[in-house]
Write a protein that holds these residues in place. Structure first.
Motif, PDB file in Angstrom:
ATOM      1  N   THR A  13      -2.432  36.244 -48.277  1.00 34.40           N
ATOM      2  CA  THR A  13      -2.764  36.169 -46.851  1.00 34.40           C
ATOM      3  C   THR A  13      -4.156  35.558 -46.707  1.00 34.40           C
ATOM      4  O   THR A  13      -4.911  35.457 -47.685  1.00 34.40           O
ATOM      5  CB  THR A  13      -2.739  37.556 -46.190  1.00 34.40           C
ATOM      6  N   GLN A  42      -0.921  33.051 -34.187  1.00 36.15           N
ATOM      7  CA  GLN A  42      -1.991  33.945 -33.760  1.00 36.15           C
ATOM      8  C   GLN A  42      -2.466  34.895 -34.859  1.00 36.15           C
ATOM      9  O   GLN A  42      -3.502  35.535 -34.718  1.00 36.15           O
ATOM     10  CB  GLN A  42      -1.526  34.778 -32.557  1.00 36.15           C
ATOM     11  N   GLY A  43      -1.725  34.971 -35.943  1.00 31.19           N
ATOM     12  CA  GLY A  43      -2.090  35.918 -36.983  1.00 31.19           C
ATOM     13  C   GLY A  43      -1.848  37.350 -36.525  1.00 31.19           C
ATOM     14  O   GLY A  43      -1.332  37.605 -35.429  1.00 31.19           O
ATOM     15  N   GLU A  44      -2.256  38.278 -37.376  1.00 30.86           N
ATOM     16  CA  GLU A  44      -2.086  39.698 -37.062  1.00 30.86           C
ATOM     17  C   GLU A  44      -3.459  40.350 -36.944  1.00 30.86           C
ATOM     18  O   GLU A  44      -4.276  40.265 -37.858  1.00 30.86           O
ATOM     19  CB  GLU A  44      -1.270  40.386 -38.158  1.00 30.86           C
ATOM     20  N   GLN A  46      -6.438  42.928 -36.992  1.00 27.49           N
ATOM     21  CA  GLN A  46      -6.785  44.000 -37.919  1.00 27.49           C
ATOM     22  C   GLN A  46      -7.859  44.886 -37.311  1.00 27.49           C
ATOM     23  O   GLN A  46      -8.765  44.406 -36.614  1.00 27.49           O
ATOM     24  CB  GLN A  46      -7.302  43.404 -39.233  1.00 27.49           C
ATOM     25  N   ARG A  52      -8.516  38.815 -37.923  1.00 31.60           N
ATOM     26  CA  ARG A  52      -7.080  38.565 -38.001  1.00 31.60           C
ATOM     27  C   ARG A  52      -6.696  38.151 -39.415  1.00 31.60           C
ATOM     28  O   ARG A  52      -7.503  37.591 -40.153  1.00 31.60           O
ATOM     29  CB  ARG A  52      -6.669  37.471 -37.008  1.00 31.60           C
ATOM     30  N   THR A  55      -0.566  34.539 -42.389  1.00 29.37           N
ATOM     31  CA  THR A  55       0.312  34.273 -43.521  1.00 29.37           C
ATOM     32  C   THR A  55       0.077  32.860 -44.029  1.00 29.37           C
ATOM     33  O   THR A  55      -0.594  32.044 -43.370  1.00 29.37           O
ATOM     34  CB  THR A  55       1.785  34.411 -43.125  1.00 29.37           C
ATOM     35  N   ASP A  58       1.410  30.360 -41.595  1.00 28.53           N
ATOM     36  CA  ASP A  58       0.455  30.272 -40.485  1.00 28.53           C
ATOM     37  C   ASP A  58      -0.695  29.332 -40.847  1.00 28.53           C
ATOM     38  O   ASP A  58      -1.066  28.439 -40.071  1.00 28.53           O
ATOM     39  CB  ASP A  58      -0.143  31.647 -40.174  1.00 28.53           C
TER      40      ASP A  58
END
Length: 367
Positions: A13, A42-44, A46, A52, A55, A58
Motif C-alpha cells: 500500500t 480517494q484512498g482509504e 486513516q 490516507r 492501493t 490507486d
C-alpha cells in the motif's frame, strides 16, 4: 514430509506522501486534487482522516492521470503500441539477476507502464517472485514450452500469459520442465539444418508487443538455447554485476561466448544490434575491506560506456526480501526502516527512470 504452505503475496500500500512522490507533486497539491478532481482514487482514510492509504491500482491511476510522466501509445490509444523487449542476463548465480528483473518490472509499472515478464529459467525463481509456486501452480503447459514445440500454434505466446498479484504486471511462468527445450531445439536442427534455432522467441514475442509497454526476459545463468533465443529477441540488455572477481570473470566469459555465437549467426545471414547494453553494479559493498573499488575499475576499463552511473548497494533489506520471495518494492511503509529500504529502492528507481526515458524518446518520435 509435508511442506509448510506459502503465504499468498500481496501488493504494498502507499501513503499520501508516497503517491505524491510518484506523481512528482507535493502533499498540498495532492489534497487539492482529492477535493477538486473527479475520477481520482480517494484512498482509504486513516485515523483522524488526515492521512490516507492507497492501493497499488490507486497509485498507478494517479501516476497515469496526474504526473508529468509521458504516457505511452498503449495507454493513450493514439496509435498502435510497440512494446520494448529487455533481457536481464548473467552467467553467474547470485548476481541479483532475477531480483533485478522483478524490480525493473515493478518500477516501470509505478511509472504507469504495463509490463510482461517471461521467465525462461527452469529454476523458476522469477515465477515465485510473481507469487506463483512452480511446484503446485505451474505446469509445463503454462510455460513457453508448448510454443517452442509448435511455433505456429493459434494464439502464440499470448496463450500462456497470467496475471500476478501486482497491478499492471503479467507473467509467462517457468517450470523445471523447461529443460526439455535444450533437447528439442537441437533435435529440430538435426532434422532441419536450415532451421533458425535462435529465432523462435523473437517471432513469438513480436505479437506481444502490441499488448505491453515492456516485455522483460529472465534467463538461466548459462548460454542455453532459450538464453540464445532471448538474446536475439531483445531490444536491449541489462547485466547486473556484483563487483567481485569471480563475477567479473564470469561476465567476460559471457561476452566471449556470445561473440562467438553472434559470429555464427551473422554467417547465416542474420544480424543483431541493441538499443543499449547496460552493466549495473549490484550488491556493491562500500566497506573498507571490500574488493569493490578494484573490481569496479576492471569493469569500467572493460565495459566503458556500458557501465551505468547507478549502483545498487549491498543491503540486508535485499537479502531479507529475497528470503521472503519479495523485493524492496513489495515493502509497505513501516514494514522495515524507511532509510534501509530507500537506500536500495532509490537507485533502482533512478535506473528504471533512465531506461524509461530512453524509450520515451522513441515513443515521442513515433518509433
Amino acid at each position: 514430509m509435508m511442506l509448510a504452505p506459502k503465504p499468498r503475496k500481496m501488493a504494498p500500500t502507499f501513503t499520501s506522501a508516497q503517491v505524491a512522490e510518484l506523481c512528482g507533486i507535493d502533499r498540498i497539491k495532492l489534497n487539492n486534487l482529492l477535493a477538486t478532481r473527479e475520477g481520482l482514487p480517494q484512498g482509504e482514510a486513516q485515523g483522524s482522516g488526515r492521512s490516507r492509504v492507497f492501493t497499488l491500482p490507486d497509485a498507478r491511476t494517479w501516476v497515469q492521470q496526474v504526473s508529468d510522466i509521458y504516457q505511452t501509445p498503449l495507454h493513450t490509444g493514439v496509435r498502435d503500441a510497440d512494446g520494448k523487449v529487455i533481457l536481464v542476463a548473467n552467467f553467474k548465480g547470485g548476481s541479483t539477476k532475477t531480483t533485478t528483473t522483478m524490480c525493473l518490472a515493478q518500477g516501470l509499472t509505478l511509472r504507469g507502464r504495463r509490463v510482461l515478464l517471461i521467465d525462461l529459467d527452469p529454476q523458476a525463481s522469477l515465477t515465485e517472485l510473481c507469487g506463483l509456486y512452480a511446484e503446485k501452480e505451474v505446469t509445463e503447459d503454462s510455460t513457453v514450452l508448448p510454443f517452442i514445440y509448435d511455433p505456429q500454434m493459434e494464439g502464440g505466446l499470448l496463450n500462456f500469459v497470467q496475471p500476478t498479484y501486482w497491478d499492471g504486471l503479467d507473467v509467462i511462468p517457468a517450470h523445471p520442465t523447461l529443460f526439455s527445450a535444450e533437447f528439442h531445439i537441437p533435435g529440430t536442427v538435426i532434422k532441419n539444418p536450415g532451421f533458425k534455432f535462435w529465432d523462435l522467441l523473437r517471432q513469438g514475442i513480436e505479437t506481444l508487443r502490441q499488448h505491453y509497454d515492456y516485455i522483460i526476459l529472465d534467463t538461466a545463468p548459462s548460454l542455453s538455447y532459450l538464453t540464445i533465443n532471448a538474446l536475439m529477441a531483445a531490444d536491449a540488455m541489462v547485466m547486473p554485476l556484483v563487483p567481485e572477481s569471480l563475477d567479473f570473470i564470469s561476465s567476460v566469459s559471457f561476452w566471449s561466448l556470445f561473440s562467438d555465437l553472434a559470429h555464427t549467426i551473422m554467417e547465416r545471414g542474420d544480424e543483431k544490434t541493441y538499443d543499449f547494453v547496460s552493466v549495473l553494479l549490484s550488491k556493491v559493498d562500500y566497506g573498507k575491506t571490500s574488493s569493490a573499488p578494484v573490481v569496479r575499475s576492471w569493469v569500467q576499463r572493460t565495459y566503458k560506456d556500458w557501465v551505468s552511473a547507478v549502483e545498487v548497494p549491498a543491503s540486508s533489506a535485499m537479502s531479507n526480501g529475497a528470503l521472503a520471495m519479495a523485493t524492496v518494492f513489495d515493502i509497505s511503509k513501516g514494514d522495515l526502516a524507511d532509510k534501509t529500504v530507500a537506500r536500495v529502492r532509490q537507485p533502482l528507481t533512478d535506473y528504471v527512470r533512465w531506461i524509461d526515458d530512453l524509450y520515451v524518446e522513441q515513443w515521442r518520435a513515433g518509433k
